[in-house]
Design an enzyme around this catalytic site. Sequence first.
Site, PDB file in Angstrom:
ATOM      1  N   GLU A 128       0.901  -1.319  -0.021  1.00  0.00           N
ATOM      2  CA  GLU A 128      -0.087   0.027   0.008  1.00  0.00           C
ATOM      3  C   GLU A 128       0.943   1.224  -0.009  1.00  0.00           C
ATOM      4  O   GLU A 128       0.751   2.109   0.601  1.00  0.00           O
ATOM      5  CB  GLU A 128      -0.902   0.038   1.008  1.00  0.00           C
ATOM      6  CG  GLU A 128      -2.150  -0.919   0.987  1.00  0.00           C
ATOM      7  CD  GLU A 128      -2.803  -0.658  -0.064  1.00  0.00           C
ATOM      8  OE1 GLU A 128      -2.863   0.438  -0.851  1.00  0.00           O
ATOM      9  OE2 GLU A 128      -3.391  -1.699  -0.772  1.00  0.00           O
TER      10      GLU A 128
HETATM   11  C1  LIG Z   1       2.719  -9.447   0.737  1.00  0.00           C
HETATM   12  C2  LIG Z   1       2.542  -8.708  -0.350  1.00  0.00           C
HETATM   13  C3  LIG Z   1       1.266  -8.351  -0.891  1.00  0.00           C
HETATM   14  C4  LIG Z   1       0.875  -7.482  -1.639  1.00  0.00           C
HETATM   15  N1  LIG Z   1      -0.370  -7.170  -2.115  1.00  0.00           N
HETATM   16  C5  LIG Z   1      -0.450  -6.086  -3.344  1.00  0.00           C
HETATM   17  C6  LIG Z   1      -1.776  -6.200  -3.780  1.00  0.00           C
HETATM   18  O1  LIG Z   1      -3.006  -7.065  -3.320  1.00  0.00           O
HETATM   19  N2  LIG Z   1      -1.825  -5.593  -4.953  1.00  0.00           N
HETATM   20  C7  LIG Z   1      -1.211  -4.750  -5.433  1.00  0.00           C
HETATM   21  O2  LIG Z   1      -1.241  -4.253  -6.489  1.00  0.00           O
HETATM   22  N3  LIG Z   1       0.272  -4.860  -4.838  1.00  0.00           N
HETATM   23  C8  LIG Z   1       0.417  -5.560  -3.581  1.00  0.00           C
HETATM   24  N4  LIG Z   1       1.822  -5.689  -3.286  1.00  0.00           N
HETATM   25  C9  LIG Z   1       2.901  -4.907  -4.018  1.00  0.00           C
HETATM   26  C10 LIG Z   1       3.245  -3.768  -3.102  1.00  0.00           C
HETATM   27  O3  LIG Z   1       2.404  -2.825  -3.074  1.00  0.00           O
HETATM   28  C11 LIG Z   1       4.362  -3.198  -3.751  1.00  0.00           C
HETATM   29  O4  LIG Z   1       5.727  -4.380  -3.434  1.00  0.00           O
HETATM   30  C12 LIG Z   1       4.861  -1.905  -3.262  1.00  0.00           C
HETATM   31  O5  LIG Z   1       4.001  -0.916  -3.566  1.00  0.00           O
HETATM   32  C13 LIG Z   1       6.470  -1.531  -3.474  1.00  0.00           C
HETATM   33  O6  LIG Z   1       6.741  -1.951  -4.979  1.00  0.00           O
HETATM   34  P1  LIG Z   1       8.139  -2.722  -5.301  1.00  0.00           P
HETATM   35  O7  LIG Z   1       8.085  -4.160  -4.509  1.00  0.00           O
HETATM   36  O8  LIG Z   1       8.012  -2.910  -6.890  1.00  0.00           O
HETATM   37  O9  LIG Z   1       9.238  -1.754  -5.150  1.00  0.00           O
HETATM   38  P2  LIG Z   1      10.083  -0.696  -5.698  1.00  0.00           P
HETATM   39  O10 LIG Z   1       8.826   0.278  -6.209  1.00  0.00           O
HETATM   40  O11 LIG Z   1      11.029  -1.331  -6.634  1.00  0.00           O
HETATM   41  O12 LIG Z   1      10.787   0.101  -4.413  1.00  0.00           O
HETATM   42  C14 LIG Z   1      11.844  -0.461  -4.103  1.00  0.00           C
HETATM   43  C15 LIG Z   1      12.261   0.364  -2.723  1.00  0.00           C
HETATM   44  O13 LIG Z   1      12.678   1.753  -3.556  1.00  0.00           O
HETATM   45  C16 LIG Z   1      12.073   2.744  -2.764  1.00  0.00           C
HETATM   46  N5  LIG Z   1      11.719   3.578  -3.416  1.00  0.00           N
HETATM   47  C17 LIG Z   1      10.988   3.747  -4.944  1.00  0.00           C
HETATM   48  N6  LIG Z   1      10.822   4.958  -5.279  1.00  0.00           N
HETATM   49  C18 LIG Z   1      11.481   5.952  -4.446  1.00  0.00           C
HETATM   50  C19 LIG Z   1      11.599   7.166  -4.493  1.00  0.00           C
HETATM   51  N7  LIG Z   1      11.195   8.041  -5.283  1.00  0.00           N
HETATM   52  N8  LIG Z   1      12.117   7.679  -3.378  1.00  0.00           N
HETATM   53  C20 LIG Z   1      12.748   7.147  -2.381  1.00  0.00           C
HETATM   54  N9  LIG Z   1      12.650   5.514  -2.404  1.00  0.00           N
HETATM   55  C21 LIG Z   1      12.034   5.063  -3.371  1.00  0.00           C
HETATM   56  C22 LIG Z   1      10.763   2.025  -2.223  1.00  0.00           C
HETATM   57  O14 LIG Z   1      10.401   2.371  -1.067  1.00  0.00           O
HETATM   58  C23 LIG Z   1      11.314   0.572  -1.920  1.00  0.00           C
HETATM   59  O15 LIG Z   1      11.997   0.631  -0.529  1.00  0.00           O
HETATM   60  C24 LIG Z   1       2.181  -6.586  -2.224  1.00  0.00           C
HETATM   61  C25 LIG Z   1       3.627  -6.771  -2.054  1.00  0.00           C
HETATM   62  C26 LIG Z   1       3.758  -7.715  -1.024  1.00  0.00           C
HETATM   63  C27 LIG Z   1       5.159  -8.194  -0.832  1.00  0.00           C
END
Ligand SMILES: Cc1cc2nc3c(=O)[nH]c(=O)nc-3n(C[C@H](O)[C@H](O)[C@H](O)COP(=O)(O)OP(=O)(O)OC[C@H]3O[C@@H](n4cnc5c(N)ncnc54)[C@H](O)[C@@H]3O)c2cc1C
Length: 596
Positions: free
Chosen positions: A442
Amino acid sequence: MNRYTAPVRDMKFALYDVVGAEALYAKLGYAHATRDLLDAVMDEAAKFTETVLAPLNESGDEHGCAFDPASGDVATPPGFKAAYDQFVDGGWPGLTGPETMGGQDLPESFGAALKEMLDAANLSWSNYSLLSHGAIEALKHHGEDWQKEVFLKAIVEGRWTGTMCLTEPHCGSDLGLLKTKAEPVADGKYAITGTKIFITGGEHDLTDNIIHLVLARLPDAPAGTKGISLFIVPKLRTARDGSIGERNTVRCGSIEEKMGIHGSVTCVMNFDGAEGYLIGQANKGLNAMFTMMNTARLAVGLQGLALIDRAYQNALAYARDRLQMRSLSGAKFPDKPADPLIVHPDIRRMLLTCKALGEGSRMLALHAATLVDVLERTTDEKERKDADILLGFVTPIVKAMLTEWGNECTYHALQVFGGHGYVREWGMEQLARDARITTIYEGTTQIQALDLLGRKTLQLQGAGLQQFLQMIAAFCSEHATNPAMTEFILPLAEHAKLWGEVTMEVGRKAVANADEVGAASVDYLFFSGYVSLAYWWAKAVAAADRDGQPADLRTAKRETARFFFARILPRTQSHVAAMRSGAANLLDLDAALFDS
Ligand SMILES: Cc1cc2nc3c(=O)[nH]c(=O)nc-3n(C[C@H](O)[C@H](O)[C@H](O)COP(=O)(O)OP(=O)(O)OC[C@H]3O[C@@H](n4cnc5c(N)ncnc54)[C@H](O)[C@@H]3O)c2cc1C
């Protein structure tokens, strides 16, 4: 064995005595939400969560979910389906849903208190209804009449559940990158094709139909976030008249093995020309999804709070029971072979940190949820606009800080158990593992921080912050002549002043260099979280001092507030120092030299 008792007394204190929900409900016209009715519902919810959900928490973690690659089906842990059926039979899914759709139309803030219970009792189980709640909000605000009649009604009644399908393999925080396609076909339908990952509750055996809310791009859509639309894609093809057809071409491809929330399934979902319907306007999908995301963000904040409370309850019981070493100032229980852990100052520091952050978070979250009630119900346009701005400002604080504190406190509580916290038997390591995801999904803490400082503060010329500062100023002047409140009012007023000052400082620096926002944002978020809690703790002391409050509550609130102001609020100083140090110390080191 890890236990849970719903904190009904503190919930009522926070909701009614501190946040003032009773008067607000009357003003907003929730005539049916009488205190007697709400108390009875809260007691029932406590019973359901303590006796039905809590006993499934550890077994759900042990079993996890099972995936059948041949059929794409998912079996939830033993007992989850029976508990869900009981949940539906009790009418719980529609507690805050619209009456016209079979809901009970109770206030969202009251629902938030009950949501905390569900999460604390069994976070994995409660995730299945979390996204249904988000889907209800999106359909309620953006769905066409027939979509409400067919999909919203079924979700409110709990017959079907909802999901939120945003994330793709290459697209997480940055939704502008998403590739899933939506092609118009006959009869106003669309064919959705693409892969979504990490989808909570994407497939399961709790309900027959699952309603996926999917972000996708139309053929002529502009690039980036301006070209995203939102679609309803049911697992079973569902016609406009509600009749159910064969299986849609959406299928779970695999499920994730993960650190925590083992009972909550996380799916790769493959959409292969799946039949769907547009919800809201074309290319405005993000607006509709934000309705869902804001609800979900508050809800995930509640997950952090719930885990703080459950971890605290268990650590407290253990600290009273476990005998180790003597108090440094002399034996407190000389008839026993050693004193209980709770006599030791540092055990108390950890317990009080959980108590202060947990009870403080409850007030903060419930107040945010009352703003949702105002938005839903008020007929006064200015009140609605103000509530919208203030809710926008506090939502990232609630989401990020309650989950950060959830992580901090589950670690403190585990530490209270020593080695017995690290092994599985007491269930403390599960709480710490389960808490870990809450700062990630989220919108991560970093994304919430950018939202708070960038979008909600600097872009809006501090409109939300100004409202919060006005609430603090009004409270401080109300108690200015009350000597019993001076110890809280003075530091609160100083911090409010500092909040305005650091905001201006970062804003000025950001004009010259936008990276200053990113460099300050997480410290700004934490600073804002602690000052917000200072306000709510001062309010709690004032509320507990009122006539008619029990003496133990009065003393406990005052002493916990003293602990908060003396030992937690000073954390703001290091956040201010970090913010003031600027972006250079983060950005001057060339990325190529990080491994030098
Ligand atoms: C158990 C689980 C359940 C989930 N459920 C859902 C769901 O129901 N529906 C859905 O759509 N998604 C879901 N997700 C996905 C979740 O919302 C994403 O994992 C999350 O939004 C982060 O995206 P990412 O993992 O691709 O990380 P990335 O976006 O690749 O980010 C990697 C890191 O970089 C940081 N970062 C990125 N951009 C910036 C910036 N501009 N400045 C500083 N830091 C930054 C982030 O904070 C993070 O620490 C789920 C994930 C998990 C693990």
